[in-house]
Write a protein that holds these residues in place. Structure first.
Motif, short mmCIF file in Angstrom:
data_model
loop_
_atom_site.label_atom_id
_atom_site.label_comp_id
_atom_site.label_asym_id
_atom_site.label_seq_id
_atom_site.Cartn_x
_atom_site.Cartn_y
_atom_site.Cartn_z
N THR A 137 77.41 49.29 8.03
CA THR A 137 77.71 50.68 7.69
C THR A 137 77.00 51.63 8.65
OG1 THR A 137 75.81 50.99 6.20
CG2 THR A 137 77.82 50.01 5.26
N MET A 138 77.47 52.86 8.72
CA MET A 138 76.84 53.86 9.58
C MET A 138 75.42 54.16 9.10
SD MET A 138 77.05 55.61 12.26
CE MET A 138 78.83 55.47 12.66
N LYS A 139 75.20 54.13 7.79
CA LYS A 139 73.86 54.38 7.26
C LYS A 139 72.88 53.32 7.75
CE LYS A 139 71.23 54.98 2.98
NZ LYS A 139 71.29 55.02 1.50
N GLN A 140 73.29 52.05 7.71
CA GLN A 140 72.43 50.98 8.20
C GLN A 140 72.11 51.18 9.68
OE1 GLN A 140 74.92 47.58 7.01
NE2 GLN A 140 73.13 46.77 5.94
N ARG A 141 73.14 51.54 10.43
CA ARG A 141 72.96 51.74 11.87
C ARG A 141 71.97 52.86 12.15
NH1 ARG A 141 75.92 50.72 16.53
NH2 ARG A 141 75.66 52.28 18.19
N ARG A 142 72.10 53.97 11.44
CA ARG A 142 71.21 55.10 11.66
C ARG A 142 69.77 54.76 11.27
NH1 ARG A 142 75.27 59.76 9.20
NH2 ARG A 142 76.55 59.99 11.09
N LEU A 143 69.61 54.05 10.16
CA LEU A 143 68.27 53.66 9.74
C LEU A 143 67.65 52.67 10.73
CD1 LEU A 143 68.76 53.23 5.88
CD2 LEU A 143 67.41 54.99 7.06
N LEU A 144 68.47 51.76 11.26
CA LEU A 144 67.96 50.80 12.23
C LEU A 144 67.55 51.51 13.52
CD1 LEU A 144 67.34 47.91 13.01
CD2 LEU A 144 69.73 47.64 13.73
N VAL A 145 68.35 52.46 13.96
CA VAL A 145 68.01 53.24 15.16
C VAL A 145 66.72 54.02 14.93
CG1 VAL A 145 68.71 55.17 16.62
CG2 VAL A 145 70.37 53.39 16.03
N ALA A 146 66.56 54.58 13.73
CA ALA A 146 65.33 55.32 13.41
C ALA A 146 64.12 54.39 13.43
CB ALA A 146 65.47 55.97 12.03
N TRP A 147 64.31 53.19 12.88
CA TRP A 147 63.22 52.19 12.89
C TRP A 147 62.85 51.80 14.31
CZ3 TRP A 147 63.14 47.09 14.61
CH2 TRP A 147 62.00 46.35 14.25
N MET A 148 63.85 51.57 15.15
CA MET A 148 63.61 51.24 16.55
C MET A 148 62.88 52.39 17.26
SD MET A 148 67.23 49.56 17.72
CE MET A 148 66.77 49.71 19.46
N THR A 149 63.32 53.61 16.99
CA THR A 149 62.73 54.78 17.65
C THR A 149 61.25 54.89 17.32
OG1 THR A 149 64.85 55.95 17.55
CG2 THR A 149 62.86 57.28 17.87
N LEU A 150 60.89 54.61 16.06
CA LEU A 150 59.49 54.65 15.66
C LEU A 150 58.66 53.67 16.48
CD1 LEU A 150 57.45 55.83 13.58
CD2 LEU A 150 57.97 53.86 12.14
N GLY A 151 59.19 52.46 16.64
CA GLY A 151 58.46 51.46 17.41
C GLY A 151 58.35 51.80 18.88
N ILE A 152 59.39 52.40 19.44
CA ILE A 152 59.37 52.78 20.85
C ILE A 152 58.45 53.96 21.08
CG2 ILE A 152 60.79 53.68 22.73
CD1 ILE A 152 63.13 52.05 21.51
N ILE A 153 58.40 54.90 20.14
CA ILE A 153 57.48 56.04 20.25
C ILE A 153 56.04 55.55 20.32
CG2 ILE A 153 56.50 57.99 18.96
CD1 ILE A 153 59.32 58.66 18.03
N ASP A 154 55.74 54.50 19.58
CA ASP A 154 54.40 53.91 19.63
C ASP A 154 54.02 53.60 21.08
OD1 ASP A 154 52.05 52.48 19.32
OD2 ASP A 154 53.06 50.66 18.62
N PHE A 155 54.90 52.90 21.80
CA PHE A 155 54.61 52.55 23.19
C PHE A 155 54.59 53.79 24.09
CE2 PHE A 155 56.82 48.38 22.04
CZ PHE A 155 55.62 47.75 21.76
N ALA A 156 55.53 54.71 23.84
CA ALA A 156 55.64 55.91 24.67
C ALA A 156 54.37 56.76 24.60
CB ALA A 156 56.84 56.74 24.24
N VAL A 157 53.65 56.68 23.47
CA VAL A 157 52.40 57.42 23.32
C VAL A 157 51.21 56.56 23.73
CG1 VAL A 157 50.84 58.52 21.66
CG2 VAL A 157 53.32 58.90 21.49
N ALA A 158 51.18 55.31 23.29
CA ALA A 158 50.02 54.45 23.50
C ALA A 158 49.75 54.15 24.97
CB ALA A 158 50.18 53.15 22.72
N ILE A 159 50.80 53.90 25.74
CA ILE A 159 50.61 53.53 27.15
C ILE A 159 49.97 54.66 27.95
CG2 ILE A 159 51.78 52.86 29.28
CD1 ILE A 159 53.76 51.26 27.56
N PRO A 160 50.54 55.88 27.93
CA PRO A 160 49.86 56.97 28.66
C PRO A 160 48.53 57.37 28.03
CG PRO A 160 51.79 57.80 27.48
CD PRO A 160 51.85 56.32 27.40
N LEU A 161 48.41 57.24 26.71
CA LEU A 161 47.15 57.57 26.05
C LEU A 161 46.03 56.68 26.56
CD1 LEU A 161 45.57 59.14 23.89
CD2 LEU A 161 46.32 57.43 22.21
#
Length: 210
Positions: A137-161
């Motif tokens: 479903t589209m809801k599953q897809r959006r939630l999965l993308v949100a979950w992925m984004t959270l994990g990627i943000i971790d790296f996007a902040v942690a590496i330069p930090l």
């Protein structure tokens, strides 16, 4: 006369996937051994600026190989989406950052961000795998993308930090230059990013189906 395709020969296709799997495992093991050896030898401690290079090089190499190699793309798209999500559970290993901070061996600003975000991602991975894949479903897809984004943000902040803190107070993040933490930053992080890349490629390919 018709031209034969790989799909006409399932055994040959399976053999190709097996060869790609062996090759990638071999590269991953060699990279892990190299990362461990460099960390244990003090190389990362002496050449701290090169850590960024060792984090991004395998990712860049994989992306280029994915773009030019049909066999690699076929292998990646044959992976199970649920497994790609579940494997991020290994990021619970980021709890080691919190343990190092508690022992007074790691900068708190970095450790709290990277440790908490990694642990959150790792703990949530089994639930995301169970309830968000396959994305019907589209809801599953959006939630999965949100979950992925959270994990990627971790790296996007942690590496330069880590780079910023290292420039101003190298002693506070010295633990990142030696095993076991150096193995997380120079091996675990690239592997996780590549996992996200493959998962993102799956979702891009499936766009419009949900």
């Amino acid at each position: 006369m018709s031209t034969p395709y790989a799909s006409d020969y399932p055994h040959a296709h399976a053999s190709t996937e097996s060869a790609v799997t062996r090759t990638l495992w071999g590269i991953a093991i060699v990279w892990l051994a190299l990362s461990s050896a460099l960390g244990a030898s003090g190389f990362y401690a002496e050449h701290r600026r090169l850590i960024f290079f060792f984090v991004l090089t395998p990712v860049a190499a994989f992306v280029v190989a994915f773009a030019v190699s049909r066999s690699l793309r076929a292998w990646a798209f044959a992976l199970d989406t649920r497994a790609l999500v579940f494997i991020q559970a290994v990021r619970m290993g980021g709890f080691a950052f919190l343990a190092a901070y508690a022992a007074g061996n790691l900068n708190g600003e970095f450790a709290l961000w990277a440790g908490l975000m990694d642990t959150l991602t790792g703990l949530s991975a089994p639930f995301a795998a169970q309830y968000l894949t396959p994305t019907r479903t589209m809801k599953q897809r959006r939630l999965l993308v949100a979950w992925m984004t959270l994990g990627i943000i971790d790296f996007a902040v942690a590496i330069p930090l880590a780079a910023i803190i290292r420039a101003s107070d190298p002693a506070s993040v010295a633990a990142l230059t030696a095993p076991p933490l150096s193995m997380i930053t120079t091996w675990g992080v690239p592997m996780a990013i590549m996992g996200y890349f493959i998962l993102g490629a799956h979702l891009w390919r499936q766009r419009g189906r949900a």
